[in-house]
Design an enzyme around this catalytic site. Sequence first.
Site, short mmCIF file in Angstrom:
data_model
loop_
_atom_site.label_atom_id
_atom_site.label_comp_id
_atom_site.label_asym_id
_atom_site.label_seq_id
_atom_site.Cartn_x
_atom_site.Cartn_y
_atom_site.Cartn_z
N ASP A 162 172.22 44.50 68.42
CA ASP A 162 171.92 43.29 67.65
C ASP A 162 170.53 42.76 68.00
OD1 ASP A 162 174.88 43.66 68.25
OD2 ASP A 162 174.96 42.30 66.56
N ASP A 189 173.06 47.00 64.28
CA ASP A 189 172.35 45.78 63.89
C ASP A 189 170.93 45.83 64.45
OD1 ASP A 189 174.46 44.95 62.39
OD2 ASP A 189 174.93 43.17 63.60
N HIS A 316 184.13 36.98 65.77
CA HIS A 316 184.52 38.31 65.29
C HIS A 316 185.88 38.79 65.78
CE1 HIS A 316 180.65 38.58 63.47
NE2 HIS A 316 180.01 38.55 64.62
N VAL A 346 179.12 41.03 68.64
CA VAL A 346 179.27 39.70 69.23
C VAL A 346 178.00 39.41 70.03
CG1 VAL A 346 180.56 38.30 70.88
CG2 VAL A 346 181.77 39.88 69.34
N HIS A 347 177.36 38.29 69.71
CA HIS A 347 176.04 38.01 70.27
C HIS A 347 176.17 37.39 71.66
CE1 HIS A 347 174.68 37.88 65.82
NE2 HIS A 347 174.93 39.10 66.25
FE LIG Z 1 177.05 42.88 63.65
#
Ligand SMILES: [Fe+2]
Length: 442
Positions: A162, A189, A316, A346-347
């Site tokens: 991400d 991502d 998520h 998941v960030h």
């Molecule tokens: Fe994503």
Amino acid sequence: MRAPMRPHLALLALMAAAFAGACFDLTRAAAAAGGTSTYVRPEPRPAVFIHDSNDEDSASPQQVHVSLVGQDRMRISWITKGSAPPTVDFGKSPGAYQSSVTGNTTSYKYLLYKSGEIHEAVIGPLEPNTVYFYRCSSNSAREFNFKTPPAQLPIKFVVIGDLGQTGWTKTTLEHIGQSDYDVLLLPGDLSYADFIQPWWDSYGRLVEPLASQRPWMVTQGNHEIEKIPIIHPRSFTAYNARWRMPFEESGSDSNLYYSFDIAGVHIIMLGSYTDFDQNSAQYKWLQADLGKVDRTRTPWIVVLIHAPWYNSNTAHQGEKESVEMKATMEGLLYQARVDVVFAGHVHAYERFTRVYNESANDCSPVHVTIGDGGNREGLAERYNDPAPPISLFREASFGHGRLEVVNSTHALWTWHRNDDDQNVVGDSAWWTSLSSNPACKV
Ligand SMILES: [Fe+2]
């Protein structure tokens, strides 16, 4: 500076927000829950658009990145605005190119956007642990170099998901650039272009200083799909055109999942956003791929997915790419004694114990979420409380991970938090390979 947005791009941006909504964290809390430090977490930083440099002519190579192909070859990928030969000249000294390979050129259209010329050439055989100097399209104005990975352990990986292209991404890339790594692994991502194709070009320019020097091996996330019903019904158009990975070499029929061996580690890149049911091509390929692994040659198996199968963040939860893919494929990974599964999406950062079917199990993979590269959507700061016993460390901060596989039995994992702009080790763990554990013999 962010590029000025034209009206049709603004419309697309609105569509992007609608379609990519699955990844937005709308629950930013004032205080992080479940974190393990007193560090005050920062706000997201805005996206940063990297423009063409003004003096670049249409044949000037840009967005250069390299990726592994087989044991001793490297794919060089680059883009020119106009026509240029898909030729890579390379050698072991600056400016002295003993070898030359001509590859091929493609391009793609996406709504009103037309890409530049996308070139690639596979070069080799190359010696391990060796610096090569190269130029693209026979253009001497820009010389690049990369270092090939070692043929044997030890080897150092960077793992980051991400990533995006914000001020925080830049910090993460600076920290990665300071580490002497061999191969970068990215569990999906990448650009967060989200339908606005010039952002893919910006991303290519942003990562070029690192991605032209070391192989970047990636798999896809939901932000790579970029499918718009009726208007652009094909998925992964930009991703597949720009980030071609060595799938044929592992018997895969899709750029969306593949595997490769490097220095004693078998790495499997799975596709969370393509079919994964038991009748799917991906499932059958994974089964066959795991069946071919020789643990005497590759004592470690590492798997990358995008949507995590284990996750105690509130973001998520319950998505089919997590729940159904896990239900279908977890048994395969467990039976094959996969050592570790890295995910993004998941960030935040979270490290689990060895776990199978929701329970701690000494013969199953460690699961790690490393979706904290620095994207524009910000951090996923809320966690289920209390933490489940299988979750050993969790924190919503930007950062990246490093996996140093020391030998056939031991590997050191460290998570590096962007503490403001400082690189601080926030978590670390020694892992022992399952192939060296007699209790886990199959
Ligand atoms: Fe994503």
